[in-house]
Design a protein around this motif. Structure first.
Motif, PDB file in Angstrom:
ATOM      1  N   PRO A  96       0.821  -1.223   0.000  1.00 29.78           N
ATOM      2  CA  PRO A  96       0.000   0.000   0.000  1.00 29.78           C
ATOM      3  C   PRO A  96       0.851   1.267   0.000  1.00 29.78           C
ATOM      4  O   PRO A  96       0.460   2.291  -0.580  1.00 29.78           O
ATOM      5  N   LEU A  97       2.012   1.219   0.609  1.00 33.72           N
ATOM      6  CA  LEU A  97       2.906   2.371   0.605  1.00 33.72           C
ATOM      7  C   LEU A  97       3.404   2.657  -0.811  1.00 33.72           C
ATOM      8  O   LEU A  97       3.460   3.812  -1.236  1.00 33.72           O
ATOM      9  N   ALA A  98       3.753   1.614  -1.559  1.00 32.56           N
ATOM     10  CA  ALA A  98       4.188   1.786  -2.948  1.00 32.56           C
ATOM     11  C   ALA A  98       3.074   2.396  -3.783  1.00 32.56           C
ATOM     12  O   ALA A  98       3.324   3.277  -4.623  1.00 32.56           O
ATOM     13  N   ALA A  99       1.834   1.968  -3.550  1.00 33.56           N
ATOM     14  CA  ALA A  99       0.697   2.535  -4.288  1.00 33.56           C
ATOM     15  C   ALA A  99       0.516   4.005  -3.947  1.00 33.56           C
ATOM     16  O   ALA A  99       0.268   4.838  -4.830  1.00 33.56           O
ATOM     17  N   ALA A 100       0.659   4.354  -2.674  1.00 36.61           N
ATOM     18  CA  ALA A 100       0.517   5.754  -2.256  1.00 36.61           C
ATOM     19  C   ALA A 100       1.633   6.609  -2.860  1.00 36.61           C
ATOM     20  O   ALA A 100       1.397   7.740  -3.304  1.00 36.61           O
ATOM     21  N   CYS A 101       2.855   6.076  -2.898  1.00 39.07           N
ATOM     22  CA  CYS A 101       3.976   6.819  -3.492  1.00 39.07           C
ATOM     23  C   CYS A 101       3.770   7.007  -4.992  1.00 39.07           C
ATOM     24  O   CYS A 101       4.066   8.082  -5.534  1.00 39.07           O
ATOM     25  N   ALA A 102       3.274   5.981  -5.662  1.00 42.26           N
ATOM     26  CA  ALA A 102       2.998   6.094  -7.096  1.00 42.26           C
ATOM     27  C   ALA A 102       1.920   7.147  -7.352  1.00 42.26           C
ATOM     28  O   ALA A 102       2.015   7.935  -8.294  1.00 42.26           O
ATOM     29  N   TRP A 103       0.906   7.170  -6.505  1.00 42.53           N
ATOM     30  CA  TRP A 103      -0.148   8.177  -6.635  1.00 42.53           C
ATOM     31  C   TRP A 103       0.435   9.583  -6.467  1.00 42.53           C
ATOM     32  O   TRP A 103       0.132  10.486  -7.235  1.00 42.53           O
ATOM     33  N   ALA A 104       1.270   9.762  -5.443  1.00 39.62           N
ATOM     34  CA  ALA A 104       1.877  11.075  -5.202  1.00 39.62           C
ATOM     35  C   ALA A 104       2.750  11.503  -6.376  1.00 39.62           C
ATOM     36  O   ALA A 104       2.744  12.669  -6.770  1.00 39.62           O
ATOM     37  N   GLU A 105       3.475  10.551  -6.958  1.00 38.52           N
ATOM     38  CA  GLU A 105       4.319  10.871  -8.118  1.00 38.52           C
ATOM     39  C   GLU A 105       3.450  11.278  -9.313  1.00 38.52           C
ATOM     40  O   GLU A 105       3.762  12.231 -10.018  1.00 38.52           O
ATOM     41  N   GLU A 106       2.351  10.576  -9.522  1.00 43.39           N
ATOM     42  CA  GLU A 106       1.441  10.878 -10.637  1.00 43.39           C
ATOM     43  C   GLU A 106       0.806  12.256 -10.475  1.00 43.39           C
ATOM     44  O   GLU A 106       0.556  12.965 -11.446  1.00 43.39           O
ATOM     45  N   HIS A 107       0.546  12.669  -9.248  1.00 44.09           N
ATOM     46  CA  HIS A 107      -0.141  13.937  -8.977  1.00 44.09           C
ATOM     47  C   HIS A 107       0.799  15.011  -8.421  1.00 44.09           C
ATOM     48  O   HIS A 107       0.342  15.978  -7.810  1.00 44.09           O
ATOM     49  N   TRP A 108       2.101  14.822  -8.639  1.00 44.78           N
ATOM     50  CA  TRP A 108       3.147  15.714  -8.133  1.00 44.78           C
ATOM     51  C   TRP A 108       2.841  17.182  -8.419  1.00 44.78           C
ATOM     52  O   TRP A 108       2.834  18.007  -7.522  1.00 44.78           O
ATOM     53  N   ASP A 109       2.589  17.517  -9.685  1.00 39.21           N
ATOM     54  CA  ASP A 109       2.362  18.917 -10.067  1.00 39.21           C
ATOM     55  C   ASP A 109       1.115  19.487  -9.389  1.00 39.21           C
ATOM     56  O   ASP A 109       1.129  20.623  -8.916  1.00 39.21           O
ATOM     57  N   GLU A 110       0.056  18.699  -9.326  1.00 35.62           N
ATOM     58  CA  GLU A 110      -1.170  19.161  -8.677  1.00 35.62           C
ATOM     59  C   GLU A 110      -0.950  19.400  -7.179  1.00 35.62           C
ATOM     60  O   GLU A 110      -1.461  20.376  -6.621  1.00 35.62           O
ATOM     61  N   LEU A 111      -0.206  18.523  -6.544  1.00 39.17           N
ATOM     62  CA  LEU A 111       0.078  18.679  -5.123  1.00 39.17           C
ATOM     63  C   LEU A 111       0.914  19.934  -4.868  1.00 39.17           C
ATOM     64  O   LEU A 111       0.634  20.700  -3.938  1.00 39.17           O
ATOM     65  N   LEU A 112       1.943  20.140  -5.696  1.00 37.30           N
ATOM     66  CA  LEU A 112       2.769  21.342  -5.547  1.00 37.30           C
ATOM     67  C   LEU A 112       1.939  22.608  -5.763  1.00 37.30           C
ATOM     68  O   LEU A 112       2.075  23.577  -5.024  1.00 37.30           O
ATOM     69  N   ASP A 113       1.081  22.603  -6.789  1.00 37.32           N
ATOM     70  CA  ASP A 113       0.216  23.763  -7.056  1.00 37.32           C
ATOM     71  C   ASP A 113      -0.715  24.023  -5.878  1.00 37.32           C
ATOM     72  O   ASP A 113      -0.924  25.177  -5.490  1.00 37.32           O
ATOM     73  N   ALA A 114      -1.281  22.964  -5.307  1.00 38.77           N
ATOM     74  CA  ALA A 114      -2.186  23.121  -4.168  1.00 38.77           C
ATOM     75  C   ALA A 114      -1.443  23.698  -2.969  1.00 38.77           C
ATOM     76  O   ALA A 114      -1.955  24.598  -2.288  1.00 38.77           O
ATOM     77  N   HIS A 115      -0.245  23.209  -2.708  1.00 37.58           N
ATOM     78  CA  HIS A 115       0.558  23.729  -1.587  1.00 37.58           C
ATOM     79  C   HIS A 115       0.862  25.207  -1.793  1.00 37.58           C
ATOM     80  O   HIS A 115       0.707  26.014  -0.866  1.00 37.58           O
ATOM     81  N   GLU A 116       1.286  25.547  -3.005  1.00 38.19           N
ATOM     82  CA  GLU A 116       1.635  26.939  -3.306  1.00 38.19           C
ATOM     83  C   GLU A 116       0.414  27.853  -3.189  1.00 38.19           C
ATOM     84  O   GLU A 116       0.485  28.927  -2.602  1.00 38.19           O
ATOM     85  N   SER A 117      -0.705  27.411  -3.714  1.00 37.29           N
ATOM     86  CA  SER A 117      -1.936  28.195  -3.645  1.00 37.29           C
ATOM     87  C   SER A 117      -2.367  28.413  -2.197  1.00 37.29           C
ATOM     88  O   SER A 117      -2.720  29.531  -1.800  1.00 37.29           O
ATOM     89  N   TYR A 118      -2.344  27.379  -1.413  1.00 37.54           N
ATOM     90  CA  TYR A 118      -2.721  27.477  -0.005  1.00 37.54           C
ATOM     91  C   TYR A 118      -1.784  28.412   0.748  1.00 37.54           C
ATOM     92  O   TYR A 118      -2.219  29.274   1.505  1.00 37.54           O
ATOM     93  N   ASP A 119      -0.478  28.226   0.542  1.00 41.79           N
ATOM     94  CA  ASP A 119       0.506  29.062   1.232  1.00 41.79           C
ATOM     95  C   ASP A 119       0.349  30.530   0.865  1.00 41.79           C
ATOM     96  O   ASP A 119       0.427  31.404   1.728  1.00 41.79           O
ATOM     97  N   ASN A 120       0.116  30.806  -0.412  1.00 45.78           N
ATOM     98  CA  ASN A 120      -0.092  32.194  -0.847  1.00 45.78           C
ATOM     99  C   ASN A 120      -1.348  32.788  -0.221  1.00 45.78           C
ATOM    100  O   ASN A 120      -1.346  33.927   0.247  1.00 45.78           O
ATOM    101  N   ALA A 121      -2.436  32.042  -0.209  1.00 48.26           N
ATOM    102  CA  ALA A 121      -3.684  32.513   0.360  1.00 48.26           C
ATOM    103  C   ALA A 121      -3.537  32.750   1.876  1.00 48.26           C
ATOM    104  O   ALA A 121      -4.040  33.728   2.411  1.00 48.26           O
ATOM    105  N   THR A 122      -2.837  31.857   2.531  1.00 46.63           N
ATOM    106  CA  THR A 122      -2.618  31.989   3.971  1.00 46.63           C
ATOM    107  C   THR A 122      -1.788  33.237   4.281  1.00 46.63           C
ATOM    108  O   THR A 122      -2.091  33.975   5.210  1.00 46.63           O
ATOM    109  N   ARG A 123      -0.755  33.471   3.468  1.00 41.22           N
ATOM    110  CA  ARG A 123       0.086  34.656   3.646  1.00 41.22           C
ATOM    111  C   ARG A 123      -0.742  35.933   3.470  1.00 41.22           C
ATOM    112  O   ARG A 123      -0.611  36.880   4.245  1.00 41.22           O
TER     113      ARG A 123
END
Length: 128
Positions: A96-123
């Motif tokens: 299950p950990l390998a599946a979760a890591c594969a999912w994170a790799e597949e959605h890498w750009d979306e996750l980074l965009d979400a983090h950046e958007s949240y951080d900017n809004a919070t600031r």
């Protein structure tokens, strides 16, 4: 003796660091991955997990041991040392950990965009 763990195993660009699925605490999944190929000493784990303080790494290992995922073995030799290894229950987390890591790799750009958007809004909210 196992191959040394690479120092950049979990660099900041590793999808594992963005994985929103938590297995135990924040560092548990990374520790499990480090133990995937056999027992390791604490000092070996510190190489790829250099962003984790020794105190927090110790707490995470104890938590994994308490959960039955990691076994701690003390060797009382001329130079005493401790090794950590996955239990059969811990090894069952690898798939299950390998599946979760594969999912994170597949959605890498979306996750980074979400983090950046949240951080900017919070600031902006804190500044305003």
């Amino acid at each position: 003796m196992s191959e040394p763990l690479p120092a950049d195993m979990f660099d900041e660009l590793c999808p594992s660091s963005l994985n929103p699925i938590r297995f135990g605490d924040k560092w548990a999944a990374l520790i499990i991955r480090c133990l995937e190929h056999g027992p390791r000493r604490f000092s070996e784990l510190r190489v790829p997990l250099s962003r984790v303080t020794p105190k927090v790494l110790t707490q995470s290992l104890r938590s994994l041991e308490r959960d039955g995922l990691v076994k701690r073995t003390v060797f009382a030799e001329n130079t005493p040392h401790v090794e950590y290894e996955l239990t059969p229950l811990g090894r069952s987390m690898l798939e299950p950990l390998a599946a979760a890591c594969a999912w994170a790799e597949e959605h890498w750009d979306e996750l980074l965009d979400a983090h950046e958007s949240y951080d900017n809004a919070t600031r902006l909210n804190r500044a305003g």
